[in-house]
Design an enzyme around this catalytic site. Structure first.
Site, PDB file in Angstrom:
ATOM      1  N   ASP A 168       0.878  -1.172   0.102  1.00 57.18           N
ATOM      2  CA  ASP A 168      -0.088   0.051   0.032  1.00 57.18           C
ATOM      3  C   ASP A 168       0.745   1.343   0.006  1.00 57.18           C
ATOM      4  O   ASP A 168       1.991   1.331   0.618  1.00 57.18           O
ATOM      5  CB  ASP A 168      -0.970   0.072   1.230  1.00 57.18           C
ATOM      6  N   ILE A 169       0.464   2.250  -0.798  1.00 56.47           N
ATOM      7  CA  ILE A 169       1.433   3.447  -0.807  1.00 56.47           C
ATOM      8  C   ILE A 169       1.301   4.317   0.519  1.00 56.47           C
ATOM      9  O   ILE A 169       2.212   5.241   0.567  1.00 56.47           O
ATOM     10  CB  ILE A 169       0.675   4.292  -2.189  1.00 56.47           C
ATOM     11  N   ASN A 206     -13.058  -3.040   2.677  1.00 59.49           N
ATOM     12  CA  ASN A 206     -14.158  -2.014   2.908  1.00 59.49           C
ATOM     13  C   ASN A 206     -15.038  -1.958   1.835  1.00 59.49           C
ATOM     14  O   ASN A 206     -14.530  -2.198   0.627  1.00 59.49           O
ATOM     15  CB  ASN A 206     -13.112  -0.639   2.954  1.00 59.49           C
ATOM     16  N   VAL A 217     -11.067   3.060  -3.367  1.00 59.78           N
ATOM     17  CA  VAL A 217     -10.650   2.465  -5.001  1.00 59.78           C
ATOM     18  C   VAL A 217     -11.661   1.237  -5.086  1.00 59.78           C
ATOM     19  O   VAL A 217     -11.784   0.268  -4.433  1.00 59.78           O
ATOM     20  CB  VAL A 217      -9.219   1.845  -4.782  1.00 59.78           C
ATOM     21  N   HIS A 246     -10.426  -5.372  -2.906  1.00 55.89           N
ATOM     22  CA  HIS A 246      -8.915  -5.517  -2.350  1.00 55.89           C
ATOM     23  C   HIS A 246      -9.204  -6.054  -0.965  1.00 55.89           C
ATOM     24  O   HIS A 246      -9.961  -5.275  -0.328  1.00 55.89           O
ATOM     25  CB  HIS A 246      -8.379  -4.199  -2.595  1.00 55.89           C
ATOM     26  N   MET A 247      -8.117  -6.579  -0.427  1.00 61.24           N
ATOM     27  CA  MET A 247      -8.026  -7.257   0.757  1.00 61.24           C
ATOM     28  C   MET A 247      -6.705  -6.291   1.343  1.00 61.24           C
ATOM     29  O   MET A 247      -5.806  -6.532   0.763  1.00 61.24           O
ATOM     30  CB  MET A 247      -7.946  -8.670   0.893  1.00 61.24           C
ATOM     31  N   HIS A 248      -6.868  -5.440   2.597  1.00 60.16           N
ATOM     32  CA  HIS A 248      -5.814  -4.928   3.122  1.00 60.16           C
ATOM     33  C   HIS A 248      -5.313  -6.180   4.089  1.00 60.16           C
ATOM     34  O   HIS A 248      -5.995  -6.648   4.930  1.00 60.16           O
ATOM     35  CB  HIS A 248      -6.270  -3.835   4.081  1.00 60.16           C
TER      36      HIS A 248
HETATM   37  P1  5GP Z   1      -9.691   1.614   0.362  1.00 53.20           P
HETATM   38  O1  5GP Z   1      -9.973   3.019   1.152  1.00 53.20           O
HETATM   39  O2  5GP Z   1     -10.379   1.512  -0.764  1.00 53.20           O
HETATM   40  O3  5GP Z   1     -10.505   0.423   1.407  1.00 53.20           O
HETATM   41  O4  5GP Z   1      -8.331   1.369   0.220  1.00 53.20           O
HETATM   42  C1  5GP Z   1      -7.511   1.864  -0.831  1.00 53.20           C
HETATM   43  C2  5GP Z   1      -6.054   1.768  -0.399  1.00 53.20           C
HETATM   44  O5  5GP Z   1      -5.490   1.889  -1.790  1.00 53.20           O
HETATM   45  C3  5GP Z   1      -5.411   2.568   0.588  1.00 53.20           C
HETATM   46  O6  5GP Z   1      -5.181   2.205   1.595  1.00 53.20           O
HETATM   47  C4  5GP Z   1      -4.723   3.564  -0.258  1.00 53.20           C
HETATM   48  O7  5GP Z   1      -3.669   3.998   0.448  1.00 53.20           O
HETATM   49  C5  5GP Z   1      -4.151   2.684  -1.369  1.00 53.20           C
HETATM   50  N1  5GP Z   1      -3.802   3.230  -2.651  1.00 53.20           N
HETATM   51  C6  5GP Z   1      -4.414   4.290  -3.295  1.00 53.20           C
HETATM   52  N2  5GP Z   1      -3.515   4.753  -4.366  1.00 53.20           N
HETATM   53  C7  5GP Z   1      -2.658   3.842  -4.504  1.00 53.20           C
HETATM   54  C8  5GP Z   1      -1.509   3.664  -5.401  1.00 53.20           C
HETATM   55  O8  5GP Z   1      -1.400   4.478  -6.415  1.00 53.20           O
HETATM   56  N3  5GP Z   1      -0.633   2.691  -5.118  1.00 53.20           N
HETATM   57  C9  5GP Z   1      -0.862   1.750  -4.093  1.00 53.20           C
HETATM   58  N4  5GP Z   1       0.338   1.026  -3.933  1.00 53.20           N
HETATM   59  N5  5GP Z   1      -1.739   1.820  -3.110  1.00 53.20           N
HETATM   60  C10 5GP Z   1      -2.763   3.028  -3.269  1.00 53.20           C
END
Ligand code: 5GP
Ligand code: ZN
Length: 113
Positions: free
Chosen positions: A29-30, A86, A95, A99-101
């Protein structure tokens, strides 16, 4: 389709890959929320958990299986870890590609915020 994670699957954007097979991709994750914070995604575009269909069940199981294996490989399976998916606005999804964190390397609190 303008999907960030599909771009990573297609390598239009180069992710920091942790694991890959024919069906899933895992990358760092970024904006990590733990010492290790990996996102595990299906290569197939599925927008949200609400869009999972009966034909996707093996794929969703593979996400969880991959998380458990990575936790072992990364060395925090026994200490424990947090897995989060989420969904939509109230769930905090930002996003719209499922996806699974996988987060490990520290103690997490409960309930989530
Ligand atoms: P969500 O909030 O949809 O559950 O998680 C999306 C995740 O994607 C966040 O933890 C965010 O930091 C990560 N993310 C967003 N943009 C990028 C990116 O360009 N590269 C990477 N590696 N992760 C990203
Ligand atoms: Zn996508």
């Amino acid at each position: 389709m303008d999907c960030l994670f599909c771009k990573m699957v297609n390598r239009d954007i180069e992710p920091d890959i942790v694991y890959e097979d024919d069906h899933v991709l895992a990358f760092n994750d970024i904006n990590p929320q733990a010492p290790t914070h990996v996102l595990i995604i299906p290569k197939k575009h599925i927008a949200t958990l609400n869009d999972i269909e009966a034909g996707d069940l093996a794929l969703v199981g593979r996400l969880q299986y991959t998380a458990a294996h990575l936790a072992r490989d990364l060395g925090f399976a026994e200490d424990g870890y947090r897995v989060v998916m989420n969904c939509n606005d109230h769930g905090g999804q930002s996003v719209y590609h499922v996806h699974m964190h996988l987060m490990g390397g520290r103690r997490f609190t409960w309930p989530a915020g």
